[in-house]
Write a protein that holds these residues in place. Structure first.
Motif, PDB file in Angstrom:
ATOM      1  N   UNK A 243     -69.453 -13.758   3.919  1.00 52.32           N
ATOM      2  CA  UNK A 243     -70.021 -13.531   2.421  1.00 52.32           C
ATOM      3  C   UNK A 243     -69.148 -13.309   1.392  1.00 52.32           C
ATOM      4  N   UNK A 244     -69.267 -13.274  -0.164  1.00 51.58           N
ATOM      5  CA  UNK A 244     -68.497 -13.055  -1.204  1.00 51.58           C
ATOM      6  C   UNK A 244     -68.517 -14.261  -2.041  1.00 51.58           C
ATOM      7  N   UNK A 245     -67.613 -14.142  -3.008  1.00 53.74           N
ATOM      8  CA  UNK A 245     -67.645 -14.982  -4.015  1.00 53.74           C
ATOM      9  C   UNK A 245     -67.226 -16.436  -3.582  1.00 53.74           C
ATOM     10  N   UNK A 246     -66.257 -16.255  -2.444  1.00 53.52           N
ATOM     11  CA  UNK A 246     -65.962 -17.672  -1.944  1.00 53.52           C
ATOM     12  C   UNK A 246     -66.539 -18.252  -0.840  1.00 53.52           C
TER      13      UNK A 246
ATOM     14  N   UNK B  71     -80.285  -5.774 -11.894  1.00 54.82           N
ATOM     15  CA  UNK B  71     -78.977  -5.382 -11.550  1.00 54.82           C
ATOM     16  C   UNK B  71     -78.065  -6.454 -11.311  1.00 54.82           C
ATOM     17  N   UNK B  72     -78.965  -7.779 -10.864  1.00 50.80           N
ATOM     18  CA  UNK B  72     -77.870  -8.992 -10.760  1.00 50.80           C
ATOM     19  C   UNK B  72     -77.540  -9.590 -12.232  1.00 50.80           C
ATOM     20  N   UNK B  73     -78.747  -9.535 -13.068  1.00 47.57           N
ATOM     21  CA  UNK B  73     -78.530 -10.030 -14.367  1.00 47.57           C
ATOM     22  C   UNK B  73     -77.363  -8.974 -14.994  1.00 47.57           C
ATOM     23  N   UNK B  74     -77.305  -7.809 -14.813  1.00 47.06           N
ATOM     24  CA  UNK B  74     -76.401  -6.797 -15.609  1.00 47.06           C
ATOM     25  C   UNK B  74     -75.157  -7.286 -14.944  1.00 47.06           C
ATOM     26  N   UNK B  75     -74.912  -7.193 -13.595  1.00 43.96           N
ATOM     27  CA  UNK B  75     -73.678  -7.515 -12.986  1.00 43.96           C
ATOM     28  C   UNK B  75     -72.955  -8.733 -13.903  1.00 43.96           C
ATOM     29  N   UNK B  76     -73.821 -10.018 -13.650  1.00 41.16           N
ATOM     30  CA  UNK B  76     -73.415 -11.145 -14.274  1.00 41.16           C
ATOM     31  C   UNK B  76     -73.044 -10.867 -15.778  1.00 41.16           C
TER      32      UNK B  76
ATOM     33  N   UNK C 130     -77.641 -16.604  -8.289  1.00 42.98           N
ATOM     34  CA  UNK C 130     -76.822 -15.998  -8.842  1.00 42.98           C
ATOM     35  C   UNK C 130     -75.862 -15.076  -8.443  1.00 42.98           C
ATOM     36  N   UNK C 131     -76.486 -14.518  -7.152  1.00 41.10           N
ATOM     37  CA  UNK C 131     -76.099 -13.256  -6.540  1.00 41.10           C
ATOM     38  C   UNK C 131     -74.702 -13.377  -5.956  1.00 41.10           C
ATOM     39  N   UNK C 132     -74.064 -14.650  -5.571  1.00 44.04           N
ATOM     40  CA  UNK C 132     -72.727 -14.820  -4.996  1.00 44.04           C
ATOM     41  C   UNK C 132     -71.625 -14.498  -5.736  1.00 44.04           C
TER      42      UNK C 132
ATOM     43  N   UNK D 288     -73.923  -9.987  -4.573  1.00 43.58           N
ATOM     44  CA  UNK D 288     -75.224  -9.587  -4.107  1.00 43.58           C
ATOM     45  C   UNK D 288     -75.621 -10.969  -3.140  1.00 43.58           C
ATOM     46  N   UNK D 289     -76.091 -10.130  -1.867  1.00 50.02           N
ATOM     47  CA  UNK D 289     -76.416 -10.909  -0.792  1.00 50.02           C
ATOM     48  C   UNK D 289     -77.921 -10.740  -0.167  1.00 50.02           C
ATOM     49  N   UNK D 290     -78.569 -11.741   0.014  1.00 49.07           N
ATOM     50  CA  UNK D 290     -79.968 -11.703   0.487  1.00 49.07           C
ATOM     51  C   UNK D 290     -80.062 -12.090   1.851  1.00 49.07           C
ATOM     52  N   UNK D 291     -80.978 -11.422   2.443  1.00 47.64           N
ATOM     53  CA  UNK D 291     -80.966 -11.813   4.142  1.00 47.64           C
ATOM     54  C   UNK D 291     -82.594 -11.818   4.301  1.00 47.64           C
TER      55      UNK D 291
END
Length: 550
Positions: A264-267, A341-346, A399-401, A405-408
């Motif tokens: 997981x992660x940005x790449x 939280x995802x929007x804030x990080x973005x 947008x989580x990657x 942010x990872x969703x399972x």
């Protein structure tokens, strides 16, 4: 005085020990081949001596004197005859070599009658699929010879086929999925049910190889895996399917096992995961294993359980666990916080990139959102007139990657149609556990497995596919609920040892995680503006990922 380093055999891992054992085994085999005549003669002398002792013990005492006199006379004659001792020694060695020969009956050169009957039945069953009426030299014909189409074959101890190479005519459409599936289903039924078969089609050589796969080990308990941040072990697979092994503790021993690693992660090209299975197939076990690994690397975990069975009560109040929600109101509040939280990080990461600064550390901190049976909340939300919690997963999934942010999501086969389009589109890592048909597996994984699924599977047994990669057999490590009375003591203790310490008492845990207040240089006035900036930040992140991948 300088301290001498430890010998390399003590300072290296199990790989060098395995190589040393292989060298020792090879040397022993070579010595056995060289000394084989001496070993045979020694064994024969031992057998002759044993036979002489038995004969002496069986001789009555009144006849032992004449027997000794006879033996002494023979020895005297041998000594007096020219070349007698030499001839006697040669005769003794020959007798010893004959007595010391290997008396193990040789293996039969070919199959026995029952195995021949199995092969003939298999050949006759393939005739309708591999023959045509206008074929001038058919490979398959009723009453034909099976030896011409089965060049390689092996049988197991029970007399069933373990390996079989099948030749088929060139006109057979081996490039189409439906004809291949019919042949595989027929071979699995005729070769013996209850086993898992691997089929390898050689389209150039017109050969099909059928082999029986050994069951994956199910006795590996949850433990600390040797992985890097961003790597999650989904389970273990066959050694020939992956190029990496992982050292695992198995009781007091350690074994190297091939894992299925999800990155997981940005790449990552598969930033989110969907696990599907029947009740009791092990999807909750997989989510607990992922949660423990995420906490091991310092990530934050948010658990939402739609089943309401309390499978994740052991995580409540632990360090790094933001919340464990089992109700509709708590699930909505937790997911709304996850969206913000995802929007804030973005937004924070986008502002940092525009200013030419590195992204803030809190925008890269891993946040895991684990949902077990989210479709259970859909009916409750419709009844109460509330929003479906799945609708709140659009932002974290899309947008989580870019912001860690990872969703399972874990769901059952009978509720797949109730999953939202966002969940099905953005979860490129797939896991299917438990008994399922090939059609169900292909619907979840996007491709059929190369093996035949079996009806009786242990918990945590299934298949995994990461993106567009191959389909792997999978066995999830045993990670049961430690509060379940049916859990064994060893597995319960293994899970308890991996749990982080409690940060707050369980009874004072808040119903939803509290968002971190961050002061922006240019705050968004409305939710629509925040979403717009989030989409812009995700586009910038996608461009950076594309340039980095190029």
């Amino acid at each position: 005085m300088a301290r001498r380093p430890l010998p390399s055999i003590l300072s290296t891992g199990s790989a060098q020990i395995a190589r040393s054992r292989e060298l020792a085994r090879t040397a022993a085999d070579s010595a056995t081949d060289v000394l084989h005549p001496l070993i045979t003669i020694t064994r024969g002398l031992r057998r002759l001596a044993s036979a002489g002792r038995r004969r002496w013990a069986e001789t009555p005492k009144d006849k032992r004197g004449p027997l000794l006199f006879l033996v002494a006379s023979l020895i005297l004659v041998v000594v007096l005859v020219p070349y007698g001792p030499l001839l006697a020694g040669i005769t003794l060695m020959a007798a010893a070599a004959w007595q010391g020969r290997d008396r193990t009956p040789p293996d039969p050169d070919g199959p026995d009658e029952s195995q021949i009957q199995r092969l003939q039945v298999l050949y006759e069953a393939l005739v309708p699929y591999f023959s045509t009426a206008d074929d001038p030299a058919p490979l398959y014909a009723h009453g034909g010879d099976w030896e011409t189409v089965f060049p390689t074959l092996e049988f197991d101890d029970s007399g069933r086929v373990a390996l079989l190479v099948i030749r088929y005519p060139a006109f057979f459409p081996d490039g189409e999925a439906a004809p291949r599936a019919r042949i595989e289903q027929l071979l699995a039924a005729k070769s013996g049910r209850g086993r898992e078969y691997l089929f390898v089609w050689d389209e150039e050589g017109n050969e099909l190889t059928l082999s029986v796969l050994s069951p994956l080990p199910t006795d590996f308990a949850a433990q600390r895996f040797v992985t890097a941040p961003g790597e999650t072990i989904l389970g273990f697979t066959d050694p020939s399917w992956v190029q990496r092994t992982l050292p695992l503790a198995h009781g007091e021993d350690r074994r190297d096992v091939p894992p299925v690693v999800w990155r997981t992660g940005i790449r990552s090209t598969e930033p989110h995961l969907l696990a599907v299975g029947q009740p009791g197939s092990g999807t909750s076990t997989l989510l607990r294993s992922i949660a423990l690994q995420a906490l091991q690397h310092g990530g934050d975990v948010l658990v939402i359980e739609g089943g309401g069975t309390g499978e994740y009560a052991c995580l409540t109040g632990r360090e790094g666990v933001l919340g464990v929600e089992v109700g509709l109101a708590g699930a909505l509040a937790a997911l709304e916080w996850a969206v913000h939280e995802t929007e804030r990080r973005l937004i924070a990461a986008n502002h940092a990139r525009q200013a030419g600064d590195p992204p803030p550390h809190d925008t890269k901190h891993p946040l895991w959102i684990l949902l077990d049976r989210p479709t259970a909340f859909t009916h409750l939300a419709d009844t109460d007139g509330r929003k479906d919690p799945q609708s709140l997963l659009q932002v974290p999934l899309r947008h989580g990657r870019a912001v860690g942010v990872t969703v399972v999501v874990a769901e059952q086969f009978d509720a797949l149609d109730s999953l939202s389009d966002a969940v099905r589109q953005h979860t490129r890592a797939r896991v299917a556990l438990g008994p399922a048909s090939k059609q169900q597996l292909e619907a979840v994984l996007g491709a059929p497995p190369h093996t035949t699924p079996v009806d009786d599977t242990p918990p945590g047994r299934g298949y995994a596919r990461l993106g567009s990669g191959p389909v792997h057999r999978l066995q999830v490590p045993a990670t049961p609920d430690p509060y379940d009375d049916a859990t064994s003591d060893a597995h319960r203790q293994a899970v308890l040892d991996l749990l982080p310490p409690r940060s707050t008492p369980a009874d004072t845990e808040t119903s939803a995680p509290v968002p971190v207040e961050v002061v922006f240089s240019k705050p968004a006035d409305t939710h629509a503006e925040a979403t717009k900036e989030a989409e812009g930040a995700d586009a910038v992140g996608a461009e950076q990922v594309s340039s980095a991948g190029g």
